[in-house]
Design an enzyme around this catalytic site. Structure first.
Site, PDB file in Angstrom:
ATOM      1  N   ASP A   1      34.652  85.202  79.387  1.00  0.00           N
ATOM      2  CA  ASP A   1      35.853  84.185  78.147  1.00  0.00           C
ATOM      3  C   ASP A   1      36.338  85.559  77.796  1.00  0.00           C
ATOM      4  O   ASP A   1      36.665  86.632  77.911  1.00  0.00           O
ATOM      5  CB  ASP A   1      35.428  83.307  77.202  1.00  0.00           C
ATOM      6  CG  ASP A   1      36.473  82.126  77.101  1.00  0.00           C
ATOM      7  OD1 ASP A   1      35.900  81.118  76.935  1.00  0.00           O
ATOM      8  OD2 ASP A   1      37.399  82.408  76.455  1.00  0.00           O
TER       9      ASP A   1
ATOM     10  N   VAL B   1      40.923  85.511  83.184  1.00  0.00           N
ATOM     11  CA  VAL B   1      41.310  84.658  84.382  1.00  0.00           C
ATOM     12  C   VAL B   1      42.458  84.465  84.786  1.00  0.00           C
ATOM     13  O   VAL B   1      42.756  85.009  86.608  1.00  0.00           O
ATOM     14  CB  VAL B   1      40.088  83.616  84.649  1.00  0.00           C
ATOM     15  CG1 VAL B   1      38.673  84.693  84.321  1.00  0.00           C
ATOM     16  CG2 VAL B   1      40.501  82.454  83.859  1.00  0.00           C
TER      17      VAL B   1
ATOM     18  N   ASN C   1      36.551  76.925  85.650  1.00  0.00           N
ATOM     19  CA  ASN C   1      36.414  76.069  84.030  1.00  0.00           C
ATOM     20  C   ASN C   1      37.577  76.495  83.111  1.00  0.00           C
ATOM     21  O   ASN C   1      38.052  75.215  82.567  1.00  0.00           O
ATOM     22  CB  ASN C   1      35.074  75.969  83.074  1.00  0.00           C
ATOM     23  CG  ASN C   1      34.928  75.409  82.364  1.00  0.00           C
ATOM     24  OD1 ASN C   1      34.885  74.115  81.907  1.00  0.00           O
ATOM     25  ND2 ASN C   1      35.075  76.195  80.755  1.00  0.00           N
TER      26      ASN C   1
ATOM     27  N   SER D   1      41.079  67.522  86.161  1.00  0.00           N
ATOM     28  CA  SER D   1      41.257  66.714  84.946  1.00  0.00           C
ATOM     29  C   SER D   1      42.366  65.574  85.515  1.00  0.00           C
ATOM     30  O   SER D   1      42.149  65.626  86.824  1.00  0.00           O
ATOM     31  CB  SER D   1      41.990  67.315  83.888  1.00  0.00           C
ATOM     32  OG  SER D   1      42.407  66.103  82.442  1.00  0.00           O
TER      33      SER D   1
ATOM     34  N   SER E   1      44.569  64.231  84.321  1.00  0.00           N
ATOM     35  CA  SER E   1      45.802  63.949  84.536  1.00  0.00           C
ATOM     36  C   SER E   1      46.026  65.565  86.072  1.00  0.00           C
ATOM     37  O   SER E   1      46.859  65.621  86.024  1.00  0.00           O
ATOM     38  CB  SER E   1      46.121  65.477  83.350  1.00  0.00           C
ATOM     39  OG  SER E   1      44.828  64.884  82.413  1.00  0.00           O
TER      40      SER E   1
ATOM     41  N   TYR F   1      50.227  71.441  82.501  1.00  0.00           N
ATOM     42  CA  TYR F   1      49.577  71.194  82.970  1.00  0.00           C
ATOM     43  C   TYR F   1      49.107  70.149  83.864  1.00  0.00           C
ATOM     44  O   TYR F   1      47.865  70.358  84.565  1.00  0.00           O
ATOM     45  CB  TYR F   1      49.018  70.909  81.437  1.00  0.00           C
ATOM     46  CG  TYR F   1      46.937  70.180  81.352  1.00  0.00           C
ATOM     47  CD1 TYR F   1      46.157  71.235  80.794  1.00  0.00           C
ATOM     48  CD2 TYR F   1      46.460  68.563  81.662  1.00  0.00           C
ATOM     49  CE1 TYR F   1      45.141  71.208  80.673  1.00  0.00           C
ATOM     50  CE2 TYR F   1      45.229  68.530  81.307  1.00  0.00           C
ATOM     51  CZ  TYR F   1      44.147  69.846  81.050  1.00  0.00           C
ATOM     52  OH  TYR F   1      43.429  69.332  80.574  1.00  0.00           O
TER      53      TYR F   1
ATOM     54  N   LYS G   1      46.981  71.065  87.475  1.00  0.00           N
ATOM     55  CA  LYS G   1      45.354  70.164  87.672  1.00  0.00           C
ATOM     56  C   LYS G   1      45.032  69.642  88.469  1.00  0.00           C
ATOM     57  O   LYS G   1      45.053  69.351  89.640  1.00  0.00           O
ATOM     58  CB  LYS G   1      45.482  68.995  86.441  1.00  0.00           C
ATOM     59  CG  LYS G   1      45.184  69.910  84.756  1.00  0.00           C
ATOM     60  CD  LYS G   1      43.574  70.929  85.031  1.00  0.00           C
ATOM     61  CE  LYS G   1      42.862  71.292  83.779  1.00  0.00           C
ATOM     62  NZ  LYS G   1      41.651  72.326  84.616  1.00  0.00           N
TER      63      LYS G   1
ATOM     64  N   THR H   1      36.599  68.144  72.615  1.00  0.00           N
ATOM     65  CA  THR H   1      35.542  69.950  73.062  1.00  0.00           C
ATOM     66  C   THR H   1      36.789  70.481  71.589  1.00  0.00           C
ATOM     67  O   THR H   1      37.723  70.125  70.882  1.00  0.00           O
ATOM     68  CB  THR H   1      35.689  70.875  74.349  1.00  0.00           C
ATOM     69  OG1 THR H   1      37.457  70.220  74.170  1.00  0.00           O
ATOM     70  CG2 THR H   1      35.246  70.141  74.790  1.00  0.00           C
TER      71      THR H   1
HETATM   72  P1  NAI Z   1      37.816  75.097  75.498  1.00  0.00           P
HETATM   73  O1  NAI Z   1      39.153  75.340  75.144  1.00  0.00           O
HETATM   74  O2  NAI Z   1      36.617  74.138  74.472  1.00  0.00           O
HETATM   75  O3  NAI Z   1      36.506  76.166  76.034  1.00  0.00           O
HETATM   76  C1  NAI Z   1      38.213  76.314  76.692  1.00  0.00           C
HETATM   77  C2  NAI Z   1      37.674  77.949  77.383  1.00  0.00           C
HETATM   78  O4  NAI Z   1      38.498  78.445  78.009  1.00  0.00           O
HETATM   79  C3  NAI Z   1      37.962  78.665  75.621  1.00  0.00           C
HETATM   80  O5  NAI Z   1      36.770  79.478  75.267  1.00  0.00           O
HETATM   81  C4  NAI Z   1      38.777  79.556  75.888  1.00  0.00           C
HETATM   82  O6  NAI Z   1      38.682  80.886  75.521  1.00  0.00           O
HETATM   83  C5  NAI Z   1      38.487  80.173  77.413  1.00  0.00           C
HETATM   84  N1  NAI Z   1      40.055  80.620  77.925  1.00  0.00           N
HETATM   85  C6  NAI Z   1      41.041  80.085  77.898  1.00  0.00           C
HETATM   86  N2  NAI Z   1      41.751  80.402  79.321  1.00  0.00           N
HETATM   87  C7  NAI Z   1      41.302  81.847  78.881  1.00  0.00           C
HETATM   88  C8  NAI Z   1      42.050  82.547  79.985  1.00  0.00           C
HETATM   89  N3  NAI Z   1      42.630  82.977  80.569  1.00  0.00           N
HETATM   90  N4  NAI Z   1      40.588  83.293  80.744  1.00  0.00           N
HETATM   91  C9  NAI Z   1      39.469  83.460  80.008  1.00  0.00           C
HETATM   92  N5  NAI Z   1      38.666  82.240  79.272  1.00  0.00           N
HETATM   93  C10 NAI Z   1      40.139  81.737  79.395  1.00  0.00           C
HETATM   94  O7  NAI Z   1      37.955  73.634  76.628  1.00  0.00           O
HETATM   95  P2  NAI Z   1      37.464  72.602  77.419  1.00  0.00           P
HETATM   96  O8  NAI Z   1      37.490  71.167  77.468  1.00  0.00           O
HETATM   97  O9  NAI Z   1      35.793  72.833  77.206  1.00  0.00           O
HETATM   98  O10 NAI Z   1      37.919  72.824  78.583  1.00  0.00           O
HETATM   99  C11 NAI Z   1      37.466  73.785  79.459  1.00  0.00           C
HETATM  100  C12 NAI Z   1      37.643  72.862  80.875  1.00  0.00           C
HETATM  101  O11 NAI Z   1      38.025  71.300  80.896  1.00  0.00           O
HETATM  102  C13 NAI Z   1      39.218  73.307  80.918  1.00  0.00           C
HETATM  103  O12 NAI Z   1      40.092  73.992  82.036  1.00  0.00           O
HETATM  104  C14 NAI Z   1      40.353  72.080  80.607  1.00  0.00           C
HETATM  105  O13 NAI Z   1      41.792  71.711  81.055  1.00  0.00           O
HETATM  106  C15 NAI Z   1      39.402  70.980  81.149  1.00  0.00           C
HETATM  107  N6  NAI Z   1      39.074  69.563  80.814  1.00  0.00           N
HETATM  108  C16 NAI Z   1      39.213  69.011  79.340  1.00  0.00           C
HETATM  109  C17 NAI Z   1      39.471  67.926  78.345  1.00  0.00           C
HETATM  110  C18 NAI Z   1      39.071  67.654  77.580  1.00  0.00           C
HETATM  111  O14 NAI Z   1      38.973  66.396  76.712  1.00  0.00           O
HETATM  112  N7  NAI Z   1      38.092  67.943  76.304  1.00  0.00           N
HETATM  113  C19 NAI Z   1      40.026  67.096  79.508  1.00  0.00           C
HETATM  114  C20 NAI Z   1      40.197  67.281  81.421  1.00  0.00           C
HETATM  115  C21 NAI Z   1      39.945  68.746  81.336  1.00  0.00           C
END
Ligand code: NAI
Length: 255
Positions: A39, A63, A89, A140, A142, A153, A157, A188
């Site tokens: 992360d 990343v 992720n 997603s 999306s 976004y 995606k 989340t």
């Molecule tokens: P979250 O915000 O809880 O977790 C995302 C994590 O990724 C965070 O810990 C953040 O620090 C890390 N991160 C962000 N940019 C980064 C980078 N450049 N390098 C390393 N780490 C990085 O979000 P969530 O919801 O767990 O999202 C995870 C994945 O799921 C994402 O790809 C998001 O687009 C996707 N997603 C989420 C949805 C939702 O409703 N929560 C719906 C559909 C997809």
């Protein structure tokens, strides 16, 4: 106790400090895997990784930076000696009208949500060839149909879904499988602003068949399944984990 069916396997999870990534890393660890938690949020990552007694390595890495990705893989492979599963992720979502999104924002979203998948997957290939491992990309819904007000976004995606197919075609000859999950709106940190606005949350819930929003615990087991030998003939697939949202043609409920 869960079955340790990932014992002896090494799994890299990006975006592991929060949300889906955190729960997914925990699930793999419970199933006996050695887990590399990646992360860019060093502080949160450290506190999350402390919950794992052993067989876990936390690496701070952005990343979207290809050089940082190379270094992260060197550390991970140096530590555990192999790679079996890569979970791409990490992600961000930035709202804005198309004429409001500046170059830096566009690049940041595409870099984090799409290019990172390419950088990590490309770097993983020589290691996955040795283990006949697999990749799971968190895209997603999306990526199949667009959200209003999220052009970068949606583009990223959509790219993630088709990059999944492309990688699956080219890596199948090495026995490497590549799949994606498409979550709907989940509780989340990313979904927080929408989830905590009860009117908006209600509108989202109305568009699900199951009448609720998702949780990270809904998504993580699907990722673990796709990574498992039970999914051994599944590649290039995109699995919706959205309570039925994408089953709709987009029109509001008629009854
Ligand atoms: P979250 O915000 O809880 O977790 C995302 C994590 O990724 C965070 O810990 C953040 O620090 C890390 N991160 C962000 N940019 C980064 C980078 N450049 N390098 C390393 N780490 C990085 O979000 P969530 O919801 O767990 O999202 C995870 C994945 O799921 C994402 O790809 C998001 O687009 C996707 N997603 C989420 C949805 C939702 O409703 N929560 C719906 C559909 C997809």
């Amino acid at each position: 106790m869960s079955v340790k069916d990932f014992a002896g396997k090494t799994v890299i999870v990006t975006g592991a400090a929060s949300g889906f990534g955190k729960v997914t890393a925990t699930r793999f660890h419970e199933k006996g895997a050695s887990v590399v938690m990646v992360d860019k949020d060093a502080e949160t990552l450290k506190s999350v990784a402390e919950q794992f007694a052993d067989n876990a390595l936390a690496i701070t890495c952005d990343v979207s930076d290809p050089e940082a990705v190379e270094k992260m893989f060197s550390r991970a492979i140096g530590h555990f000696g192999q790679l079996d599963v890569l979970v791409n992720n990490a992600g961000i979502a930035v709202p804005g009208q198309p004429d409001e999104i500046d170059n830096a924002t566009w690049s940041r979203v595409i870099g984090t949500d799409l290019s990172s998948i390419f950088y990590c997957s490309r770097t993983a290939i020589p290691h996955l060839k040795k283990t006949k491992g697999n990749i799971i990309n968190v895209a997603s819904i999306s990526g199949m149909g667009a959200d209003w007000n999220f052009p970068a976004y949606n583009a990223a995606k959509g790219g993630a879904v088709n990059l999944t197919r492309s990688l699956a075609l080219d890596l199948g000859k090495y026995g490497i499988r590549v799949n994606a999950v498409n979550p709907g709106l989940c509780r989340t940190a990313m979904g927080k602003a929408l989830v905590e606005d009860s009117e908006k949350a209600k509108r989202f819930i109305e568009r699900t068949a199951l009448g609720r929003l998702g949780e990270p615990e809904d998504v993580a087991p699907v990722i673990v399944f796709l990574a498992s030998p039970e999914a051994g003939f599944v590649t290039g697939a995109t699995v919706a984990v959205d309570g039925g949202t994408s089953a709709s043609n987009g029109q509001p409920p008629m009854s």
